[in-house]
Design a protein around this motif. Structure first.
Motif, mmCIF file in Angstrom:
data_model
loop_
_atom_site.group_PDB
_atom_site.id
_atom_site.type_symbol
_atom_site.label_atom_id
_atom_site.label_comp_id
_atom_site.label_asym_id
_atom_site.label_seq_id
_atom_site.Cartn_x
_atom_site.Cartn_y
_atom_site.Cartn_z
ATOM 1 N N LEU A 1 81.538 12.770 58.010
ATOM 2 C CA LEU A 1 82.900 12.278 58.212
ATOM 3 C C LEU A 1 83.918 13.400 58.051
ATOM 4 C CD1 LEU A 1 82.684 8.866 56.323
ATOM 5 C CD2 LEU A 1 83.103 9.181 58.757
ATOM 6 N N ALA A 2 83.657 14.323 57.129
ATOM 7 C CA ALA A 2 84.597 15.414 56.885
ATOM 8 C C ALA A 2 84.667 16.366 58.073
ATOM 9 C CB ALA A 2 84.212 16.165 55.618
ATOM 10 N N CYS A 3 83.602 16.455 58.849
ATOM 11 C CA CYS A 3 83.592 17.334 60.031
ATOM 12 C C CYS A 3 84.393 16.734 61.184
ATOM 13 C CB CYS A 3 82.155 17.589 60.486
ATOM 14 S SG CYS A 3 81.237 18.622 59.339
ATOM 15 N N ARG B 1 78.605 3.072 62.640
ATOM 16 C CA ARG B 1 79.671 3.670 63.449
ATOM 17 C C ARG B 1 79.468 5.163 63.635
ATOM 18 N NH1 ARG B 1 85.473 1.771 62.495
ATOM 19 N NH2 ARG B 1 85.666 2.967 64.417
ATOM 20 N N LEU B 2 78.948 5.841 62.602
ATOM 21 C CA LEU B 2 78.647 7.264 62.725
ATOM 22 C C LEU B 2 77.550 7.503 63.759
ATOM 23 C CD1 LEU B 2 78.642 8.982 59.214
ATOM 24 C CD2 LEU B 2 79.781 9.754 61.264
ATOM 25 N N ASN B 3 76.526 6.650 63.739
ATOM 26 C CA ASN B 3 75.452 6.774 64.726
ATOM 27 C C ASN B 3 75.988 6.567 66.139
ATOM 28 O OD1 ASN B 3 73.540 7.329 62.772
ATOM 29 N ND2 ASN B 3 72.913 5.201 62.563
ATOM 30 N N ASP B 4 76.870 5.571 66.305
ATOM 31 C CA ASP B 4 77.486 5.339 67.612
ATOM 32 C C ASP B 4 78.322 6.545 68.049
ATOM 33 O OD1 ASP B 4 76.324 2.863 67.663
ATOM 34 O OD2 ASP B 4 78.169 1.768 67.152
ATOM 35 N N TYR B 5 79.058 7.105 67.100
ATOM 36 C CA TYR B 5 79.907 8.262 67.387
ATOM 37 C C TYR B 5 79.058 9.450 67.847
ATOM 38 C CZ TYR B 5 83.169 12.120 66.590
ATOM 39 O OH TYR B 5 83.946 13.235 66.740
ATOM 40 N N HIS B 6 77.971 9.718 67.099
ATOM 41 C CA HIS B 6 77.105 10.846 67.459
ATOM 42 C C HIS B 6 76.384 10.595 68.780
ATOM 43 C CE1 HIS B 6 77.935 13.179 63.960
ATOM 44 N NE2 HIS B 6 77.488 12.258 63.129
ATOM 45 N N ALA B 7 75.988 9.356 69.034
ATOM 46 C CA ALA B 7 75.329 9.033 70.307
ATOM 47 C C ALA B 7 76.299 9.226 71.464
ATOM 48 C CB ALA B 7 74.808 7.605 70.288
ATOM 49 N N GLY B 8 77.552 8.838 71.278
ATOM 50 C CA GLY B 8 78.564 9.033 72.310
ATOM 51 C C GLY B 8 78.830 10.502 72.569
ATOM 52 N N ARG B 9 78.854 11.301 71.501
ATOM 53 C CA ARG B 9 79.056 12.739 71.658
ATOM 54 C C ARG B 9 77.882 13.381 72.390
ATOM 55 N NH1 ARG B 9 83.465 15.750 69.705
ATOM 56 N NH2 ARG B 9 81.933 17.342 69.272
ATOM 57 N N ALA B 10 76.670 12.938 72.052
ATOM 58 C CA ALA B 10 75.480 13.489 72.712
ATOM 59 C C ALA B 10 75.488 13.129 74.192
ATOM 60 C CB ALA B 10 74.215 12.975 72.039
#
Length: 177
Positions: A40-42, A95-104
């Motif tokens: 989250l801090a990143c 939500r973090l997993n969704d965020y990282h999947a969207g970024r990927a």
């Protein structure tokens, strides 16, 4: 004598039942929450605010972004980890997993468009056909003009303005779909 010994390290598991957690398991859980805090801090602070975190935790992340010294950031991250241990993080993890999947996914799309543009610039035999198959509404004459201008720029040692324009043109078609 052992019956009088009361285990102080009992916690509730996911079902609400009491279970004994070893010291190692507590450390693993603590480290996992610390890792979530680092993830989250990143992220930009506006993205952190969108996670619906408690206001005190959002303020801790804002403070983290204000600090410039390594030790101050490390101490603040320890504090954030402590705060995360006190709240339920299942929704945050999802939500973090969704965020990282969207970024990927966005990164994969970006690389796909780069390969397509590079194929067009190299005038590979099937690159133009592939582009027209994916984007039938594309203006072939405009694409060929950009490729031609891009080759002239490369030969003259100029910045690749036409290649960038071609990439943006392809990206616009990608976003329309």
């Amino acid at each position: 004598m052992t019956e009088d010994f009361d285990i102080m390290n009992d916690e509730l598991d996911e079902n609400g039942d009491e279970e004994y957690l070893s010291r190692s398991e507590k450390k693993r859980r603590s480290t996992a929450r610390q890792k979530i805090g680092e993830d989250l801090a990143c992220m930009p602070i506006t993205a952190v605010r969108s996670f619906g975190l408690p206001p005190a935790l959002v303020a801790a992340f804002e403070d983290y972004h204000k600090y410039s010294k390594h030790e101050a950031k490390r101490r603040q991250m320890q504090f954030i980890g402590k705060m995360l241990r006190e709240i339920d993080i299942t929704e945050i993890e999802a939500r973090l997993n969704d965020y990282h999947a969207g970024r990927a996914s966005a990164t994969a799309d970006f690389h796909h468009l780069e390969r397509l543009r590079d194929g067009l610039m190299a005038e590979k035999a099937d690159a133009l056909d592939d582009m027209l198959e994916m984007y039938p509404a594309a203006d072939v004459q405009y694409v060929r003009q950009l490729v031609r201008n891009g080759k002239k720029e490369i030969a003259a040692g100029k910045p690749p303005k036409a290649a960038r324009t071609l990439f943006r043109y392809l990206r616009d078609f990608e976003e329309q779909e």
